[in-house]
Enzyme design. Structure first.
Site, short mmCIF file in Angstrom:
data_model
loop_
_atom_site.label_atom_id
_atom_site.label_comp_id
_atom_site.label_asym_id
_atom_site.label_seq_id
_atom_site.Cartn_x
_atom_site.Cartn_y
_atom_site.Cartn_z
N HIS A 66 0.84 -1.19 0.00
CA HIS A 66 0.00 0.00 0.00
C HIS A 66 0.88 1.25 0.00
O HIS A 66 2.04 1.21 0.42
CB HIS A 66 -0.91 0.01 1.22
CG HIS A 66 -2.01 -1.00 1.14
ND1 HIS A 66 -2.98 -1.12 2.10
CD2 HIS A 66 -2.30 -1.94 0.21
CE1 HIS A 66 -3.83 -2.07 1.77
NE2 HIS A 66 -3.42 -2.60 0.62
N GLU A 68 0.98 3.82 1.88
CA GLU A 68 1.52 4.21 3.19
C GLU A 68 2.79 3.41 3.50
O GLU A 68 3.77 3.96 4.01
CB GLU A 68 0.48 3.98 4.28
CG GLU A 68 -0.80 4.80 4.12
CD GLU A 68 -1.87 4.11 3.27
OE1 GLU A 68 -3.02 4.58 3.31
OE2 GLU A 68 -1.57 3.11 2.57
N CYS A 97 -6.11 1.92 5.52
CA CYS A 97 -6.80 0.71 5.98
C CYS A 97 -6.34 0.42 7.41
O CYS A 97 -5.35 1.00 7.88
CB CYS A 97 -6.48 -0.46 5.04
SG CYS A 97 -4.79 -1.10 5.19
N CYS A 100 -2.53 -0.64 7.66
CA CYS A 100 -1.60 0.47 7.45
C CYS A 100 -1.66 1.46 8.60
O CYS A 100 -0.63 1.96 9.05
CB CYS A 100 -1.88 1.16 6.12
SG CYS A 100 -1.39 0.19 4.68
#
EC number: 3.5.4.38
Length: 190
Positions: A66, A68, A97, A100
């Site tokens: 992801h 992040e 999410c 993360c």
């Protein structure tokens, strides 16, 4: 952290920005998170470094990371120093999410020299308690989580988009959606 992570991009194309960052209440077919960032390194109350860039999800079979996590990997490998204080600002197309959010909160708990502010265009699965808890965990680590308003979108357009000196053109519903999302975020953080 992860050697396969790409370096940040300098900017994104206008169509990508308008599609990915539009603050729709329901944003179908927007399966990626885009993360624009600024990093200020501060020593003796003076800004000593300034980095900007753009990450997006890496969804290839090797990395599946992801946005992040891409940022954290790059930041830890290339930037982070224990002798420097950092002010990091993210402008994201989606809020993090739960996984993360937890990873970012843990990172910040270990690195008290890093302050993070997140401006997000949309809330990711905000109706689910685990996503709300993820946002609360960030808030508990001192992260200011905010919904992007007109000025934030304009800032992103001017600093993270190949805009050919064209002005930012707000879309219909930007202010209304901002107010709805801001209220929903406030409820989620309680």
């Amino acid at each position: 952290m992860n050697p396969q992570i790409r370096n940040p991009m300098k900017a994104m194309y206008p169509g990508t920005f308008y599609f990915q960052f539009k603050n729709l209440w329901e944003a179908n077919d927007r399966n990626e998170t885009w993360l624009c960032f600024t990093v200020e390194g501060i020593k003796r109350r003076s800004v000593v470094s300034w980095k900007t860039g753009v990450f997006r999800n890496q969804v290839d079979s090797e990395t599946h990371c992801h946005a992040e996590r891409c940022f954290l990997s790059w930041f830890c490998d290339d930037i982070l120093s224990p002798n420097t204080k950092y002010q990091v600002t993210w402008y994201t197309s989606w809020s993090p999410c739960p996984d993360c959010a937890g990873e970012v909160a843990e990172f910040l708990a270990r690195h008290s020299n890093v302050n993070l502010t997140i401006f997000t265009a949309r809330l990711y699965y905000f109706q689910y308690p685990c996503y709300q808890e993820g946002l609360r965990s960030l808030s508990q680590e001192g992260v200011a989580v905010e919904i992007m308003d007109y000025e934030d979108f304009k800032y992103c357009w001017e600093n993270f988009v190949y805009n050919d000196n064209e002005p930012f053109k707000p879309w219909k519903g930007l202010k209304t959606n901002f107010r709805l999302l801001k209220r929903r975020l406030r409820e989620s953080l309680q």
